[in-house]
Write an enzyme that holds these catalytic residues in place. Sequence first.
Site, PDB file in Angstrom:
ATOM      1  N   HIS A   1       0.919   9.074  10.625  1.00 51.46           N
ATOM      2  CA  HIS A   1      -0.460   8.372  10.409  1.00 51.46           C
ATOM      3  C   HIS A   1      -1.557   9.075  10.662  1.00 51.46           C
ATOM      4  CE1 HIS A   1       2.527   5.025  10.662  1.00 51.46           C
ATOM      5  NE2 HIS A   1       1.698   4.361   9.970  1.00 51.46           N
TER       6      HIS A   1
ATOM      7  N   GLU B   1       1.806   0.731  -2.419  1.00 52.06           N
ATOM      8  CA  GLU B   1       0.597   1.655  -2.668  1.00 52.06           C
ATOM      9  C   GLU B   1       0.718   1.875  -4.031  1.00 52.06           C
ATOM     10  OE1 GLU B   1       1.043   1.641   1.674  1.00 52.06           O
ATOM     11  OE2 GLU B   1       2.701   2.085  -0.008  1.00 52.06           O
TER      12      GLU B   1
END
Length: 322
Positions: free
Chosen positions: A128, A59
Site C-alpha cells: 500500500h 478494480e
Amino acid sequence: MKEMTYAEAIRDGMRLEMKRDPNVYIWGEDVGKFGGCFGVTAGLFEEFPGQVIDTPISETAIVGAAVGAAAAGLRPIAEIMFVDFMGVCLDELFNQAAKMHYMFGGKAKIPMVLRTPCGGGMGAAAQHSQSMEAWFTHIPGVKTVMPSTPADAKGLMAAAVRDNNPVMYIEHKQLLGIKGDVPEEDFVIPLGKADIKKEGSDVTIVAWSWMVHKALAAAEALAQEGINAEVLDPRTLVPLDTESILKSVGKTGKLVIAHEAVKIGGYGGEIAAMVAEEGLDLLDAPIKRVAMPFTPIPFSPALESCVIPSEEKIIAAVKSLF
C-alpha cells in the site's frame, strides 16, 4: 485565490468539472457517502445525486466500466483506492483504454481519468506504499499526471477531465493535507507544461509529487552553503516538457533527478536518457539520480524512512557534482 488543502483542491477541480459537464461521473470504492478512503470526494455524493457512484470491490469492474462509459460518450473519473492495486486491472488500461483510439482509426475517444494515491511515509507496508508511475508512462496512449501542490492539483484535474485520452492522475498520500493558494474560478493547467518551483543557477533538480517538497527543502539548505539550486517540477510525466528541462540544464550545467519510485526502471532514467541524447553538451558533470533502493517498502517507520529518498540524500547528490 483561496487557501485549500491538496485534497480540497482535487475535489474542487472535480466539482467544477461536474457542474460544467453533466457527462462527468465519479465512481469507485467508498467514493459516495463515505467520501473516499482519504476523504477526497467528501460532499460530492450529496451535491451531485446520481453522478457519484459506489462500486463493488473490483478494480477490474471499476476500470472496465470507465473504459466502456468513456467510449460511449461519458467522461468518467474512476478511483482506484491505492496505485498498488492497479495490477489487478492493467489489461483494461493498457490493452483496451490505451489502444481503442488507435485501433478504431481515430473514431473512438476514451476521455477517462483514473485517480489513485501513491507513495509511502504512512507505515502502510509493501502493498500500500508504492510509487508505480513508471508502469503507466510505458503505455502509448495513456497520459500520466503527478501534481505536487494544491493549485497544480486543481488545474491539472480540469485538464485531465477535458482530455480525450485516458489520464492517470496520481496523488501522493503525504500531500493530501498540505495547504496552498488556489484559484477559486475555472482553472486549467495544460498537460505537458513543467513549472519552475524555485529559480537557480548552479544545478537543476528535477522532482515530482512529494519529492518536489523535499527538493525545495534541499535547495534551501544548499543555499546556506552557496549552491543555488533550481527546482523543476514536470507536473506531467507523459507528455513530458523536455524543452523546459533542457533549458534549465543548459542554464545550470548540472542535473539531479529525485523520485520516490525504485531507481531501477524508474522514470528518472527516461529523463536522464533524454538529456543525454538531446543535451549532452549542456552538462559539465554526470547526471545523478536519487531514488528508492530496489526493495519492497518496509512496514517499520524507522526502516521506511531509510529507504524513502530524503532531502539529505538530495543534498549529498548535489554536492557530489561540485
